[in-house]
Design a protein around this motif. Structure first.
Motif: not given
Lengths: 373, 373
Positions: A102-106, A108, A124-127, A294-296, B105, B124
Motif C-alpha cells: 500500500t505504498t500509494c493510492d493508485a 493499492k 500494508q505499509i504504515p504512513h 515519500a509515502l511517509a 496521498d 493515521q
C-alpha cells in the motif's frame, strides 16, 4: 562491448535470465513477483524461492491498461498492469504469486483489479514512523513469512534466514562500495550503466548480482586509480524509481553534459541502503521500516539523506524526478526544493511519464539547468 | 423563500454562524478544523469545543495554492490549502488547531506544507480493515482524545462522552429519517437542498443542526402525505464529497431532468451512517473505522452498500463522481461500475474539478444518461 567488462557480463546474465528462471521454475522453485523495495526479499530467498521485480517501465503496454484504469494515474502502475493484461512480460508470467503493498493510492487500488489475472498478497505499509506503526509493519512481515512458507512448503529456519540476510547484506555492501567509487572525479561509471545495475538487480539471481558487483568494484577501483571515467556536471537524481525500460531522464542528463553520480530512489539508494542489523524477523522488519519512501508523513529523514548524498558524492545539482500523478513524490518535492535551496544546492523538479512527447522540452530544461550550475 | 421552511432556517443559521462562532471563541471555546469524516467529532464536543469542516469547495483559491502545490492533485486539496494561504475562509481562520488525516496521498503530503500556516495534528487511518489495523486506529483515537483534552484544558469524562455520543447519534438518526422520506416518489426534497444540509452540518452548531433536521423531518413527512415533491429520473450520487461551494454536478443532474435521491459520499451517507454502538472510546473508534471510504484496500462493504442504496431509494441510475486526480475513488470506480453493471444498474462515471470549463460537456453526457435510463 563497452569499456567496463562487468557491465557486459551483466548484459549477458540479463539475456539468459529468462530461460534460467523458467528452468528454476520447472525444478520446483516458486517465483514471487514484487512491486516495491519494501518487500523483504530475504524471506523469499530463505524459502529457496525467487524474487523478481515486476514494475513496468515501458509505454507500450499503457494503452491496454487504459482500457480499464483511469488515464491520470502514474505510468509505472499503468505499464505494470498492462504487462500482465497483455501477458507481455515473461517475468510477470513466471510469477506464481504477486506481492503488492500500500505504498500509494493508485497502486493499492490497481492491485484490487490485478487480482483477476494472478494470485495476490498485499502488505500494508504504515504512513507513520512511530513505534505503533512499526508493530503493525512487523506483523505484516510475520504474515508474509507465513505466506511464503505456506505457498512454498519450505520452512524458513533461523539458519536459512541468517544465510539470506547475510547474502542480501553482502549485495548491499557492494552497492555502497560502488557509490564510494562514484564519488570520485571523474566518476568511473556512467549513470546510465549504474541505473542498469539497479534495474537488473531486481531481476537476476542474487548470487549472480553479487558476483557481477564484486568484479565491477575491482574494475572501478582500477579505473579510479588510472583516473579513467566521466567528467561533467555531477548530478544526483532524486525521487521516483526508474525501472527497467525507463531511462529517459538519465539519458537526457548525460546527453546534456551531466554525469549522474547517484540515484536517491528505489532504483538506487533505497534499494541498498541500511543493512539488516541482526538475524531476527524483527531486525529484518526494522531495516525495511526505515526506508525513506515519500509515502511517509513528515519524511524528514529523506531530506536529510539527500543533503548528505549531495556532500558525499560531490553533487553540483539535483534533478528531482517525479512520475506523472505520483502525488507523494510530487508534493514532497516542494519541501525538498525548499530545503535544498536554503543550503544553496541547485535543484530542478521535473515530472514526466514514459512517452517520448516531452523529450525535447525536458532536454531544453535540463540543458539550461546543467549550464547554469 | 423556498417551499421548505426548514431550508430557510438552515440558510439563516448559516448566515449567522460565522459571527456566532467568533463569539464562542471569545468566550474561550476552542475551534477544531477538520478535513475528513473519519475524525470523531464526539471527542471535540465532549470537551466543550467546536468542530468545523474546512474542506474547500471553490475554484477561487486554487491559483494561490498552485503557486506551491503541483497542479495535478485534487481540487478539494488545492482549494483548502488556498483558503488558508489567502486567509479567505473565516472558519479556517477561526480554527485553533487543524486535524488532518492520511486518507489519501495528496492530502497527507499537503498537510506537511499546511503546518507552516496553522498548528496541525494528523491522524493515521489504516488501509486495511483487519483487527490489527483497528488496534492502530484505536490508539490514534485515544491519542486524539488526549490532544483534545490537553489543548482545551477540559477533561473528557465518561458522562461528557456519553452525552456527545447520544447527541451525534441523534443527528445521525434524523439523517436516516430524511433518507427514508427521500425514498418516496415524488421525493419530498431536491438533491440540491439535501446537499446543503450535509454541507452545512459540517459548519453549524450540532444543536442547531438537530433542531433544523427535526423540523425538516416533520415538514417532509407532511409533504409526503400530501404527495408533494419532485419527480424525475431518480439518481444516486456515489463517490467523492461535494463540500460547501461545490454543487456543480447535482445542479447539472437536476437541470437535466434527474432528481438526486441519495448521496453515497462524505457529504451524504458516510457522514451519518452507522451509529456509535456504546459509550466507550473503543465503541466510538469502531464506528469510524467502519466508514467505507475508498482509501480501504478491498472496500467490498462500500460496493455492497451502493447496491443496497439503489434498492432502498428506488434509484434508476448511479452517477459515480470522482474529483480529478483522486486516485482512490477514481480507480475504485472501475470495480463499482463492473459490479453494478452485473446487476443491470445503469451507471455513468464522471471525473471533474471545480472549474466551469467542462460544464457543457458534462451536461451533454448527463442528459444522454438520464434520457437513456
Amino acid at each position: 562491448m563497452g569499456d567496463i567488462k562487468a557491465m557486459d557480463k551483466l548484459m549477458d546474465k540479463f539475456r539468459s535470465r529468462k530461460d534460467e528462471l523458467y528452468k528454476q521454475k520447472e525444478e520446483g522453485k516458486k517465483v514471487f513477483g514484487l512491486f516495491c523495495s519494501f518487500v523483504p526479499i530475504e524471506l523469499v530467498l530463505a524459502a529457496d524461492s525467487i524474487p523478481v521485480g515486476l514494475c513496468g517501465g515501458k509505454d507500450s503496454t499503457i494503452p491496454a491498461a487504459e482500457e480499464d484504469l483511469p488515464r491520470n494515474i502514474c505510468p509505472l502502475i499503468k505499464s505494470s498492469y498492462g504487462f500482465k493484461k497483455t501477458k507481455a512480460c515473461p517475468y510477470f508470467e513466471a510469477a506464481d504469486i504477486v506481492v503488492g503493498e500500500t505504498t500509494c493510492d493508485a497502486k493499492k487500488k490497481m492491485f484490487e483489479l490485478l487480482e483477476k489475472f494472478v494470485p495476490m498478497h498485499v502488505m500494508q505499509i504504515p504512513h507513520f514512523k512511530d513505534e505503533k506503526s512499526f508493530k503493525l509493519w512487523l506483523s505484516e512481515v510475520e504474515e508474509f513469512k507465513e505466506l511464503v512458507e505456506k505457498s512454498t512448503g519450505n520452512k524458513i529456519t533461523d539458519d536459512k534466514l541468517k544465510e539470506s540476510i547475510d547474502k542480501v547484506n553482502k549485495m548491499r555492501k557492494l552497492f555502497y562500495k560502488i557509490y564510494e567509487l562514484r564519488a570520485k572525479d571523474p566518476s568511473p561509471i556512467k549513470g546510465a550503466d549504474a541505473l542498469k545495475l539497479f534495474q537488473f538487480a531486481y531481476l537476476l539471481d542474487v548470487n549472480d548480482t553479487i558476483a557481477i558487483l564484486e568484479e565491477l568494484v575491482e574494475e572501478l577501483k582500477e579505473r579510479v586509480a588510472n583516473n579513467k571515467g566521466h567528467k561533467g556536471k555531477r548530478i544526483l537524481i532524486s525521487g521516483c524509481p526508474m525501472v527497467a525500460g525507463n531511462s529517459k531522464v538519465v539519458d537526457l542528463i548525460e546527453e546534456c553534459g551531466g554525469i549522474v553520480v547517484g540515484e536517491e530512489s528505489c532504483t538506487g539508494t533505497r534499494q541498498f541502503e541500511n543493512l539488516v542489523e541482526g538475524y531476527t524477523v524483527e531486525d529484518l522488519a526494522r531495516r525495511y521500516f526505515n526506508i525513506t519512501c515519500a509515502l511517509a508523513f513528515k519524511n524528514d529523514n529523506r531530506i536529510k539523506r539527500i543533503k548528505e548524498l549531495v556532500k558525499e558524492l560531490n553533487v553540483e545539482g539535483v534533478v528531482y524526478y517525479s512520475l506523472q500523478y505520483c502525488h507523494t513524490f510530487n508534493v514532497e518535492g516542494v519541501r525538498v526544493e525548499e530545503e535544498l535551496k536554503k543550503e544553496g544546492i541547485p535543484i530542478i523538479r521535473i515530472e514526466t511519464d514514459y512517452s517520448e512527447s516531452d523529450k525535447e522540452q525536458l532536454k531544453t530544461r535540463l540543458e539550461a539547468f546543467i549550464e547554469m550550475i
